[in-house]
Design a protein around this motif. Structure first.
Motif, short mmCIF file in Angstrom:
data_model
loop_
_atom_site.label_atom_id
_atom_site.label_comp_id
_atom_site.label_asym_id
_atom_site.label_seq_id
_atom_site.Cartn_x
_atom_site.Cartn_y
_atom_site.Cartn_z
N ARG A 27 7.07 -11.94 -44.76
CA ARG A 27 6.62 -10.79 -43.96
C ARG A 27 5.17 -10.90 -43.53
NH1 ARG A 27 8.55 -6.02 -47.84
NH2 ARG A 27 7.99 -7.64 -49.36
N ARG A 28 4.36 -11.59 -44.30
CA ARG A 28 2.94 -11.75 -43.96
C ARG A 28 2.59 -13.21 -43.66
NH1 ARG A 28 3.39 -7.75 -47.67
NH2 ARG A 28 2.35 -5.79 -47.19
N CYS A 30 2.30 -15.71 -41.00
CA CYS A 30 2.21 -15.80 -39.54
C CYS A 30 1.56 -17.12 -39.13
CB CYS A 30 1.40 -14.64 -38.97
SG CYS A 30 2.17 -13.02 -39.25
N SER A 49 13.45 -13.43 -37.83
CA SER A 49 12.10 -13.70 -37.32
C SER A 49 12.20 -14.11 -35.87
CB SER A 49 11.42 -14.80 -38.14
OG SER A 49 12.10 -16.03 -37.96
N THR A 50 11.07 -14.37 -35.25
CA THR A 50 11.04 -14.90 -33.90
C THR A 50 10.60 -16.36 -33.95
OG1 THR A 50 8.74 -14.20 -33.56
CG2 THR A 50 10.49 -12.66 -32.90
N SER A 59 15.25 -15.16 -30.98
CA SER A 59 15.44 -14.33 -32.18
C SER A 59 16.35 -15.09 -33.13
CB SER A 59 16.08 -12.99 -31.81
OG SER A 59 15.22 -12.24 -30.99
N ASN A 77 7.42 -16.35 -36.64
CA ASN A 77 6.68 -15.20 -37.16
C ASN A 77 7.61 -14.04 -37.46
OD1 ASN A 77 3.81 -16.02 -37.09
ND2 ASN A 77 4.20 -16.30 -34.92
N VAL A 79 9.28 -10.21 -37.83
CA VAL A 79 9.57 -9.16 -36.86
C VAL A 79 9.26 -7.81 -37.50
CG1 VAL A 79 11.36 -8.06 -35.47
CG2 VAL A 79 11.41 -10.53 -35.84
N GLN A 80 8.19 -7.16 -37.04
CA GLN A 80 7.84 -5.80 -37.46
C GLN A 80 7.93 -5.63 -38.97
OE1 GLN A 80 10.46 -3.35 -35.12
NE2 GLN A 80 9.20 -3.53 -33.28
N ASP A 81 7.31 -6.55 -39.71
CA ASP A 81 7.24 -6.49 -41.16
C ASP A 81 8.62 -6.53 -41.84
OD1 ASP A 81 5.48 -6.48 -43.37
OD2 ASP A 81 6.00 -4.39 -43.79
N GLN A 82 9.63 -7.04 -41.13
CA GLN A 82 10.94 -7.20 -41.75
C GLN A 82 10.94 -8.46 -42.62
OE1 GLN A 82 14.37 -6.84 -39.18
NE2 GLN A 82 13.24 -5.58 -37.72
#
Length: 273
Positions: A27-28, A30, A49-50, A59, A77, A79-82
């Protein structure tokens, strides 16, 4: 057992042509757009993730595999902290070229790009994960690990050869020469004027054309090469300070910040493996 965002690496000096990375909680985690000299393949083991590859965003989710040719710019990276988790395998390009050539999949011992992008196939995903867990298991014998990796890659290379992409338009020779020059002088302080004078481009055109074909500006390309040089130094056991110096960075903090931005791990985490 709680999940951790700290990457876990597998490397074995007896198998220097392969390296594996595992992240349980991404989630973190990147990445900035970057590339590797190796051929690489990832497996999404949880979440989504993307995946940015060659200026296209995909996706991806649990069960997907991503395949990345050497020197191709990419980034994965969250997706919105998923939550998401993954394995990433890096294979030496020369070693993999020989494997393909000896299997009769190449007419000469020169690298040819494999089918890139996303592969959604539960059979190949399961085989990848079994291979990855074998490599990560400290109790497995060397021969078992070698067999697991070679068998997986050999079978996959045959599969990919059957779905080879159409030939693409190549990079202009002059731009290749610019990239080669940056490769050879990555640790030097190169100016845009120097590149333009040497290769006959105007500044604006050089930046646009280089980014079009390499998906990075000349400066970003050079910084990416410096990080790759730093990774080599760290794998050889060099200190972070020495690795930063050998890779062309003016100071260790700059090296550490850039390393984390491009690899989503600190130099110390990478070196500890």
């Amino acid at each position: 057992m709680s999940l951790t965002s700290e990457p876990r690496f597998w490397r074995d000096p007896r198998m220097p042509w392969a390296e594996l990375r595992q992240v349980q909680d991404g989630r973190r985690v990147c990445y900035a757009p970057h590339s590797h000299t190796q051929w690489s393949m990832g497996a999404i083991t949880g979440g989504c993730s993307t995946f940015l590859y060659r200026n296209q965003t995909h996706s991806i989710q649990k069960g997907d595999l991503v395949l990345i040719n050497p020197d191709q710019v990419h980034a994965c990276n969250p997706v919105q902290d998923q939550p998401w988790s993954y394995f990433m395998l890096y294979v030496d390009t020369g070693w993999l070229t020989r494997l393909r050539y000896e299997a009769g999949l190449l007419s000469s011992e020169h690298w040819q790009d494999l089918t890139p992008g996303v592969l959604s196939d539960p059979i190949w995903h399961r085989r990848y994960c079994l291979m990855a867990h074998c490599l990560m298991d400290a109790d497995r014998d060397l021969l078992e690990k070698q067999e697991a990796l070679v068998s997986f890659l050999s079978d996959l290379m045959v599969h990919l050869a059957e779905t080879a992409p159409e030939p693409e338009t190549g990079v202009p020779e002059t731009l290749k020469a610019v990239a080669d020059y940056l490769d050879q002088h990555a640790t030097s302080d190169i100016s845009l004027d120097e590149l333009c004078d040497r290769f006959g481009y105007s500044p604006g055109y050089l930046i646009r054309a280089f980014r079009q074909h390499f998906h990075l500006t000349p400066h970003a390309y050079m910084v990416n090469r410096r990080i790759q040089l730093g990774q080599v130094q760290l794998k050889q056991g060099q200190s972070i300070a020495n690795a930063a110096l050998e890779a062309g960075f003016a100071d260790q903090p700059h090296f550490q910040r850039t390393f984390k931005r491009l690899t989503a791990s600190t130099p110390n985490q990478y070196r500890k493996a």
